[in-house]
Design a protein around this motif. Structure first.
Motif, PDB file in Angstrom:
ATOM      1  N   ASP A 158      45.451  34.150  48.870  1.00  0.00           N
ATOM      2  CA  ASP A 158      46.034  33.852  47.565  1.00  0.00           C
ATOM      3  C   ASP A 158      47.136  34.863  47.260  1.00  0.00           C
ATOM      4  O   ASP A 158      46.918  36.068  47.381  1.00  0.00           O
ATOM      5  CB  ASP A 158      44.942  33.913  46.495  1.00  0.00           C
ATOM      6  CG  ASP A 158      45.404  33.381  45.148  1.00  0.00           C
ATOM      7  OD1 ASP A 158      46.410  33.904  44.616  1.00  0.00           O
ATOM      8  OD2 ASP A 158      44.747  32.469  44.623  1.00  0.00           O
ATOM      9  N   GLY A 169      48.182  35.962  44.577  1.00  0.00           N
ATOM     10  CA  GLY A 169      47.832  36.829  43.460  1.00  0.00           C
ATOM     11  C   GLY A 169      46.598  37.667  43.696  1.00  0.00           C
ATOM     12  O   GLY A 169      46.004  38.187  42.748  1.00  0.00           O
ATOM     13  N   ARG A 170      46.230  37.843  44.976  1.00  0.00           N
ATOM     14  CA  ARG A 170      44.941  38.469  45.278  1.00  0.00           C
ATOM     15  C   ARG A 170      44.836  39.935  44.863  1.00  0.00           C
ATOM     16  O   ARG A 170      43.745  40.472  44.787  1.00  0.00           O
ATOM     17  CB  ARG A 170      44.617  38.321  46.757  1.00  0.00           C
ATOM     18  CG  ARG A 170      45.586  39.026  47.704  1.00  0.00           C
ATOM     19  CD  ARG A 170      45.319  38.601  49.154  1.00  0.00           C
ATOM     20  NE  ARG A 170      46.238  39.228  50.100  1.00  0.00           N
ATOM     21  CZ  ARG A 170      47.445  38.762  50.382  1.00  0.00           C
ATOM     22  NH1 ARG A 170      47.883  37.680  49.782  1.00  0.00           N
ATOM     23  NH2 ARG A 170      48.224  39.378  51.258  1.00  0.00           N
ATOM     24  N   LEU A 175      45.485  40.971  41.982  1.00  0.00           N
ATOM     25  CA  LEU A 175      45.130  40.960  40.566  1.00  0.00           C
ATOM     26  C   LEU A 175      43.959  40.041  40.254  1.00  0.00           C
ATOM     27  O   LEU A 175      43.293  40.212  39.238  1.00  0.00           O
ATOM     28  CB  LEU A 175      46.338  40.518  39.726  1.00  0.00           C
ATOM     29  CG  LEU A 175      47.583  41.401  39.833  1.00  0.00           C
ATOM     30  CD1 LEU A 175      48.735  40.750  39.086  1.00  0.00           C
ATOM     31  CD2 LEU A 175      47.303  42.799  39.269  1.00  0.00           C
ATOM     32  N   LYS A 176      43.699  39.071  41.102  1.00  0.00           N
ATOM     33  CA  LYS A 176      42.664  38.082  40.825  1.00  0.00           C
ATOM     34  C   LYS A 176      41.299  38.529  41.358  1.00  0.00           C
ATOM     35  O   LYS A 176      41.207  39.145  42.419  1.00  0.00           O
ATOM     36  CB  LYS A 176      43.015  36.745  41.474  1.00  0.00           C
ATOM     37  CG  LYS A 176      44.183  36.023  40.831  1.00  0.00           C
ATOM     38  CD  LYS A 176      44.364  34.667  41.499  1.00  0.00           C
ATOM     39  CE  LYS A 176      45.500  33.874  40.888  1.00  0.00           C
ATOM     40  NZ  LYS A 176      45.630  32.546  41.523  1.00  0.00           N
ATOM     41  N   THR A 177      40.253  38.160  40.633  1.00  0.00           N
ATOM     42  CA  THR A 177      38.891  38.402  41.102  1.00  0.00           C
ATOM     43  C   THR A 177      38.517  37.366  42.155  1.00  0.00           C
ATOM     44  O   THR A 177      39.118  36.286  42.234  1.00  0.00           O
ATOM     45  CB  THR A 177      37.888  38.314  39.949  1.00  0.00           C
ATOM     46  OG1 THR A 177      37.952  36.982  39.407  1.00  0.00           O
ATOM     47  CG2 THR A 177      38.196  39.334  38.857  1.00  0.00           C
ATOM     48  N   ARG A 186      37.496  34.044  40.532  1.00  0.00           N
ATOM     49  CA  ARG A 186      38.619  33.222  40.053  1.00  0.00           C
ATOM     50  C   ARG A 186      39.292  32.508  41.221  1.00  0.00           C
ATOM     51  O   ARG A 186      39.580  31.297  41.146  1.00  0.00           O
ATOM     52  CB  ARG A 186      39.631  34.098  39.310  1.00  0.00           C
ATOM     53  CG  ARG A 186      40.843  33.313  38.812  1.00  0.00           C
ATOM     54  CD  ARG A 186      41.834  34.200  38.076  1.00  0.00           C
ATOM     55  NE  ARG A 186      43.081  33.485  37.810  1.00  0.00           N
ATOM     56  CZ  ARG A 186      44.172  34.062  37.328  1.00  0.00           C
ATOM     57  NH1 ARG A 186      44.180  35.345  37.043  1.00  0.00           N
ATOM     58  NH2 ARG A 186      45.260  33.346  37.129  1.00  0.00           N
ATOM     59  N   MET A 187      39.543  33.236  42.312  1.00  0.00           N
ATOM     60  CA  MET A 187      40.184  32.613  43.469  1.00  0.00           C
ATOM     61  C   MET A 187      39.309  31.506  44.039  1.00  0.00           C
ATOM     62  O   MET A 187      39.797  30.438  44.430  1.00  0.00           O
ATOM     63  CB  MET A 187      40.491  33.660  44.540  1.00  0.00           C
ATOM     64  CG  MET A 187      41.620  34.601  44.170  1.00  0.00           C
ATOM     65  SD  MET A 187      42.168  35.638  45.539  1.00  0.00           S
ATOM     66  CE  MET A 187      40.765  36.758  45.704  1.00  0.00           C
ATOM     67  N   GLU A 241      39.330  28.408  41.631  1.00  0.00           N
ATOM     68  CA  GLU A 241      40.645  27.757  41.644  1.00  0.00           C
ATOM     69  C   GLU A 241      40.852  26.968  42.942  1.00  0.00           C
ATOM     70  O   GLU A 241      41.336  25.829  42.925  1.00  0.00           O
ATOM     71  CB  GLU A 241      41.755  28.793  41.473  1.00  0.00           C
ATOM     72  CG  GLU A 241      41.862  29.345  40.051  1.00  0.00           C
ATOM     73  CD  GLU A 241      42.949  30.395  39.902  1.00  0.00           C
ATOM     74  OE1 GLU A 241      43.242  30.762  38.749  1.00  0.00           O
ATOM     75  OE2 GLU A 241      43.508  30.847  40.941  1.00  0.00           O
ATOM     76  N   ASN A 273      32.589  33.891  35.355  1.00  0.00           N
ATOM     77  CA  ASN A 273      32.218  35.183  35.916  1.00  0.00           C
ATOM     78  C   ASN A 273      30.717  35.153  36.207  1.00  0.00           C
ATOM     79  O   ASN A 273      29.901  35.605  35.422  1.00  0.00           O
ATOM     80  CB  ASN A 273      32.561  36.270  34.894  1.00  0.00           C
ATOM     81  CG  ASN A 273      32.286  37.663  35.417  1.00  0.00           C
ATOM     82  OD1 ASN A 273      31.749  37.825  36.496  1.00  0.00           O
ATOM     83  ND2 ASN A 273      32.642  38.660  34.637  1.00  0.00           N
ATOM     84  N   LEU A 313      37.593  43.929  41.579  1.00  0.00           N
ATOM     85  CA  LEU A 313      38.018  42.552  41.821  1.00  0.00           C
ATOM     86  C   LEU A 313      36.989  41.776  42.635  1.00  0.00           C
ATOM     87  O   LEU A 313      36.985  40.543  42.631  1.00  0.00           O
ATOM     88  CB  LEU A 313      39.363  42.520  42.552  1.00  0.00           C
ATOM     89  CG  LEU A 313      40.568  43.053  41.788  1.00  0.00           C
ATOM     90  CD1 LEU A 313      41.823  42.944  42.647  1.00  0.00           C
ATOM     91  CD2 LEU A 313      40.769  42.312  40.473  1.00  0.00           C
TER      92      LEU A 313
END
Length: 204
Positions: A3, A5-6, A8-10, A13-14, A17, A35, A154
């Protein structure tokens, strides 16, 4: 893990998504990324057998996972673990697949199912970001997690009991790279002061 955005992303979330992206083709949507705290159960009888095997060792039982067997950016050298263990309370058990340094009980870990059972009786895990860290969190074991190429907040859930430690003076932590562009053999993020590790373990 690819990803864009990895950094910043948990993980959760990844995961959600990507799952929604794949499931949308058959009309399924899991909703917003929740979460969610992972959970692993070990049979009471199995846990009692392991407790009995360790009963002659002084508490607390502190387990150490020293390295990823794949990535140098998720490893800490044996000499650092040796010095950290010398100043850490309790009995220190080595979960590495290579021989343990001084100050450890070597469990000669070779099978992941054994690690799950051992961690089910642990008072604490001290670990780099690799499989046993996630297992300990899912078992409800407190964790001291090393921040290197990936940031523990994360990857661990904020419902888990964990403390983060990191090598000082680096602006490249959580780079999300599997090979260090500065030094592929000895990444600078391996240099975690042993006294920092021991202080965090003893506090936890």
């Amino acid at each position: 893990e690819r990803d864009p955005g990895r950094r910043l992303k948990t993980f959760w979330r990844m995961f959600v998504e990507k799952a929604n992206e794949q499931l949308s083709g058959i009309g399924i949507n899991l909703g917003a990324p929740l979460n969610c705290k992972p959970h692993i159960d070990v049979e009471k009888g199995e846990r009692e057998i392991i407790k009995n095997q360790f009963k002659n060792y002084a508490k607390p039982w502190v387990f150490v996972c020293p390295r990823s067997n794949t990535y140098a950016v998720r490893q800490v050298p044996d000499w650092i673990w040796r010095d950290a263990a010398a100043h850490t309370l309790g009995t220190k058990f080595w979960l590495g697949t290579t021989p343990a340094p001084q100050n450890f009980i070597d469990l000669h870990a070779q099978h992941f199912d054994h690690i799950i059972l051992w961690l089910s009786v642990a008072d604490l895990l001290v670990s780099v970001d690799t499989g046993p860290m996630h297992v300990a969190a899912a078992l409800g074991v407190p964790v001291v997690a090393i921040n290197q190429s990936s940031a523990p907040p994360l990857h661990l859930n904020d419902q888990n009991d964990f403390t983060e430690v990191a090598p000082p003076g680096l602006d490249c932590l959580n780079c999300q790279q599997n090979v260090c562009p500065k030094n592929s053999w000895l990444p600078p993020c391996q240099n975690v002061p042993p006294e920092t590790i021991a202080a965090a373990a003893n506090w936890k």
